[in-house]
Scaffold this motif. Structure first.
Motif, mmCIF file in Angstrom:
data_model
loop_
_atom_site.group_PDB
_atom_site.id
_atom_site.type_symbol
_atom_site.label_atom_id
_atom_site.label_comp_id
_atom_site.label_asym_id
_atom_site.label_seq_id
_atom_site.Cartn_x
_atom_site.Cartn_y
_atom_site.Cartn_z
ATOM 1 N N THR A 1 0.807 -1.222 0.000
ATOM 2 C CA THR A 1 0.000 0.000 0.000
ATOM 3 C C THR A 1 0.842 1.275 0.000
ATOM 4 O OG1 THR A 1 -0.161 -0.035 2.416
ATOM 5 C CG2 THR A 1 -1.915 -1.155 1.178
ATOM 6 N N VAL A 2 2.146 1.167 -0.207
ATOM 7 C CA VAL A 2 3.017 2.344 -0.197
ATOM 8 C C VAL A 2 2.856 3.104 -1.508
ATOM 9 C CG1 VAL A 2 5.407 3.143 -0.072
ATOM 10 C CG2 VAL A 2 4.660 1.223 1.340
ATOM 11 N N THR A 3 2.619 4.405 -1.396
ATOM 12 C CA THR A 3 2.459 5.267 -2.571
ATOM 13 C C THR A 3 3.743 6.050 -2.821
ATOM 14 O OG1 THR A 3 1.701 7.175 -1.301
ATOM 15 C CG2 THR A 3 0.005 5.553 -1.979
ATOM 16 N N LEU A 4 3.797 6.743 -3.939
ATOM 17 C CA LEU A 4 4.952 7.598 -4.223
ATOM 18 C C LEU A 4 5.063 8.718 -3.194
ATOM 19 C CD1 LEU A 4 4.856 7.811 -8.133
ATOM 20 C CD2 LEU A 4 6.356 6.416 -6.671
ATOM 21 N N ASP A 5 3.931 9.251 -2.757
ATOM 22 C CA ASP A 5 3.965 10.270 -1.702
ATOM 23 C C ASP A 5 4.538 9.689 -0.411
ATOM 24 O OD1 ASP A 5 3.015 12.365 -3.243
ATOM 25 O OD2 ASP A 5 0.913 12.040 -2.671
ATOM 26 N N ASP A 6 4.163 8.451 -0.091
ATOM 27 C CA ASP A 6 4.729 7.785 1.086
ATOM 28 C C ASP A 6 6.246 7.658 0.949
ATOM 29 O OD1 ASP A 6 2.181 7.392 2.202
ATOM 30 O OD2 ASP A 6 1.995 5.380 1.317
ATOM 31 N N LEU A 7 6.712 7.232 -0.225
ATOM 32 C CA LEU A 7 8.151 7.073 -0.447
ATOM 33 C C LEU A 7 8.885 8.398 -0.268
ATOM 34 C CD1 LEU A 7 8.268 4.651 -3.511
ATOM 35 C CD2 LEU A 7 8.735 4.117 -1.107
#
Length: 155
Positions: free
Chosen positions: A56-62
């Motif tokens: 569930t990791v998004t680019l924003d999370d990264l």
């Protein structure tokens, strides 16, 4: 970056442990042992494991995680690199070197000295190397107290 203090007014020693998710148990072991000795974890990236495992990791999370990890390395007094590590581990190693942080490389085997597997950066004179157990690593950290007057830590 402001430093936390203990009840005696001394600056607490901040650390960051870099490694890969496959070493998560070792990262947690080292972090818990250092915390029990009064060190402060600059950032516990292992808390991101559930989202990673769930996919569930998004680019924003990264982006956010990357910023927190960068800031943690830059704010740490000691950076511990547990090998083998991945891309992020080696980026964090580069930040630690550039920021002149006390940096300790740990491997349970002699891969640090194997020209086939070692990075050229592993052999910079300012880096410390530890071969052996995690307890050997913890003893190495404790043996040399951190000091802001340390030339490696000066900015």
């Amino acid at each position: 970056m402001a430093r936390s203090s203990n009840h005696e007014g001394e600056a607490l020693k901040r650390f960051y442990v870099a490694s890969s998710f496959r070493n998560i148990a070792n990262v947690r072991y080292v972090a818990q042992a250092l915390e029990s000795k009064g060190y402060v974890n600059a950032y516990d990236w292992t808390r991101n494991a559930p989202a990673r495992d769930a996919g569930t990791v998004t680019l924003d999370d990264l982006r956010s995680i990357g910023q927190r990890e960068r800031d943690a390395v830059m704010g740490a007094d000691v950076v511990v690199i547990l090998l083998p590590g991945g891309k992020g581990t080696h980026v964090e190693l580069g930040i630690a070197i550039a920021q002149r942080r006390r940096t300790i490389l740990h491997a349970t085997d002699e891969d640090l000295n194997n020209p086939e597997t070692a990075s050229t950066f592993y052999h910079l004179p300012e880096l410390e190397k530890c071969h052996g157990t995690l307890d050997d690593l913890l003893a190495m950290i404790a043996k040399r107290p951190l000091s802001r007057s340390d030339p490696v830590l000066r900015q």
